[in-house]
Design a protein around this motif. Structure first.
Motif, mmCIF file in Angstrom:
data_model
loop_
_atom_site.group_PDB
_atom_site.id
_atom_site.type_symbol
_atom_site.label_atom_id
_atom_site.label_comp_id
_atom_site.label_asym_id
_atom_site.label_seq_id
_atom_site.Cartn_x
_atom_site.Cartn_y
_atom_site.Cartn_z
ATOM 1 N N ARG A 1 0.825 -1.208 0.000
ATOM 2 C CA ARG A 1 0.000 0.000 0.000
ATOM 3 C C ARG A 1 0.861 1.260 0.000
ATOM 4 N NH1 ARG A 1 -3.567 -1.462 5.170
ATOM 5 N NH2 ARG A 1 -1.487 -2.174 5.755
ATOM 6 N N TRP B 1 -0.893 -1.413 -4.528
ATOM 7 C CA TRP B 1 -2.279 -1.827 -4.651
ATOM 8 C C TRP B 1 -3.105 -1.089 -3.613
ATOM 9 C CZ3 TRP B 1 -3.175 -7.538 -2.671
ATOM 10 C CH2 TRP B 1 -2.709 -7.669 -1.376
ATOM 11 N N ASN B 2 -4.404 -1.041 -3.842
ATOM 12 C CA ASN B 2 -5.329 -0.388 -2.921
ATOM 13 C C ASN B 2 -6.599 -1.217 -2.890
ATOM 14 O OD1 ASN B 2 -7.347 1.322 -1.724
ATOM 15 N ND2 ASN B 2 -6.020 3.087 -2.130
ATOM 16 N N LYS C 1 -9.193 -1.005 -0.988
ATOM 17 C CA LYS C 1 -10.432 -0.250 -0.834
ATOM 18 C C LYS C 1 -10.964 0.236 -2.177
ATOM 19 C CE LYS C 1 -9.560 1.334 3.899
ATOM 20 N NZ LYS C 1 -9.366 2.508 4.799
ATOM 21 N N GLN C 2 -10.046 0.501 -3.096
ATOM 22 C CA GLN C 2 -10.447 0.983 -4.420
ATOM 23 C C GLN C 2 -10.415 -0.130 -5.472
ATOM 24 O OE1 GLN C 2 -8.116 4.431 -5.485
ATOM 25 N NE2 GLN C 2 -8.387 5.396 -3.475
ATOM 26 N N ASN C 3 -10.184 -1.365 -5.011
ATOM 27 C CA ASN C 3 -10.104 -2.513 -5.927
ATOM 28 C C ASN C 3 -9.041 -2.319 -6.998
ATOM 29 O OD1 ASN C 3 -12.198 -4.081 -4.751
ATOM 30 N ND2 ASN C 3 -13.713 -2.793 -5.766
ATOM 31 N N LEU C 4 -7.935 -1.686 -6.610
ATOM 32 C CA LEU C 4 -6.853 -1.416 -7.537
ATOM 33 C C LEU C 4 -5.648 -2.294 -7.237
ATOM 34 C CD1 LEU C 4 -6.955 2.501 -7.681
ATOM 35 C CD2 LEU C 4 -7.882 0.879 -9.356
ATOM 36 N N LYS D 1 -10.245 -10.572 -0.140
ATOM 37 C CA LYS D 1 -10.312 -9.641 -1.264
ATOM 38 C C LYS D 1 -9.060 -9.650 -2.135
ATOM 39 C CE LYS D 1 -12.341 -5.135 -2.238
ATOM 40 N NZ LYS D 1 -12.882 -3.890 -1.648
#
Length: 303
Positions: free
Chosen positions: A34, A48-49, A51-54, A93
């Protein structure tokens, strides 16, 4: 050519040790993080993130192996509904995101290896010895690990070899479990929790990292493996041994269950109860634990 290993959760306690061992064994290592901070110049970092599905797709597409270690700490905070959701999502996730990239690009892997926990057998104390065929428990720890492993199975459905490393309490020098307890015990205030009869399956960090190396190097390994020493250590034995290393015998009374339940809520079950767990399956693959003596291992953690 050197194989590429991608880690999630690579900046944590286990991940940082595993990175060093992978590099020593000639693997190329990359980490999904992150943060944009680069902790090791020999490692490639991707962002990666959740929370933003990135997720940086390049990280997945370049990987030969993926080792999934990411996940919110089980005993870091009180188990509120929001915290429980975060614990589960932080494990499931990332796998869902990786799965979507593999499908999108028709990408395959040599293996996908995921952490899991002996908590799959539940927060209960009895004399039954749990092995990899023991059914998951219906409590929070059991259902969390089951959802975690079910997500791994979606990767397996892509015809990718998958391994699940059901990990016990990890000991390490000035880190993890030991880091949390050492100040209290060192100051002379160590105590037994609850009845003290609850089992505490443990593993030293070096042995755990060696298991991860074996899971990627040995193509015969597939499915779940318990990663802990089978020596039937209880909380009482651990606490008394640890106190002795600091030169005293535990003098405080046992911390009663009702106080821990008041202090920790439902999370108290994670420390008041514990299972006996067999590591026979991983040993049958030829793996040998190098750290099996509780006292010597704890000395190694604090010296």
């Amino acid at each position: 050519m050197s194989k590429n290993v991608l880690l999630t959760g690579g900046t944590g306690f286990i991940g940082s040790h595993l990175i060093e061992m992978l590099l020593e064994n000639g693997y190329n290592v990359s980490v999904l993080s992150r943060s944009s901070k680069k902790n090791n110049p020999q490692v490639t970092y991707y962002q990666w993130n959740l929370k933003q599905n990135l997720i940086d797709e390049e990280a997945v597409l370049k990987a030969d192996y993926i080792i999934h270690l990411a996940g919110e700490g089980i005993v870091e905070k009180r188990w509120t509904s929001r915290r429980k959701k975060a614990i589960v999502e932080s494990r499931v996730k990332p796998i869902e995101l990786i799965h979507s990239i593999l499908v999108k690009h028709n990408k395959t892997l040599d293996a996908f290896v995921s952490a899991s926990g002996i908590g799959i057998y539940g927060a209960k104390t009895d004399h039954k010895i749990c092995n990899e065929n023991t059914p998951p428990a219906n409590d929070f720890l059991g259902t969390t690990c089951q959802k975690w492993e079910n997500a791994v199975d979606t990767i397996g459905a892509l015809n990718i070899r998958t391994v699940k490393v059901r990990t016990g309490i990890v000991f390490g020098k000035d880190e993890g479990f030991i880091k949390k307890l050492a100040p209290t015990f060192k100051s002379g205030f160590g105590a037994v929790l609850g009845s003290g009869k609850q089992y505490l399956p443990w593993i030293y960090i070096d042995d755990l990292c060696r298991i991860y190396l074996k899971t990627i190097a040995d193509e015969k390994l597939e499915g779940p493996y318990n990663a802990c020493v089978t020596d039937n250590t209880t909380n009482s034995r651990f606490s008394k041994t640890f106190a002795n290393l600091f030169g005293y015998t535990i003098w405080l009374p046992k911390i009663p269950p009702f106080f821990l339940r008041f202090l920790l809520g439902e999370m108290s079950e994670a420390v008041l109860k514990g299972q006996r767990v067999s590591s026979e399956k991983i040993q049958e693959t030829g793996f040998q634990f190098q750290f099996t003596d509780l006292e010597k291992t704890l000395i190694n953690c604090i010296k």
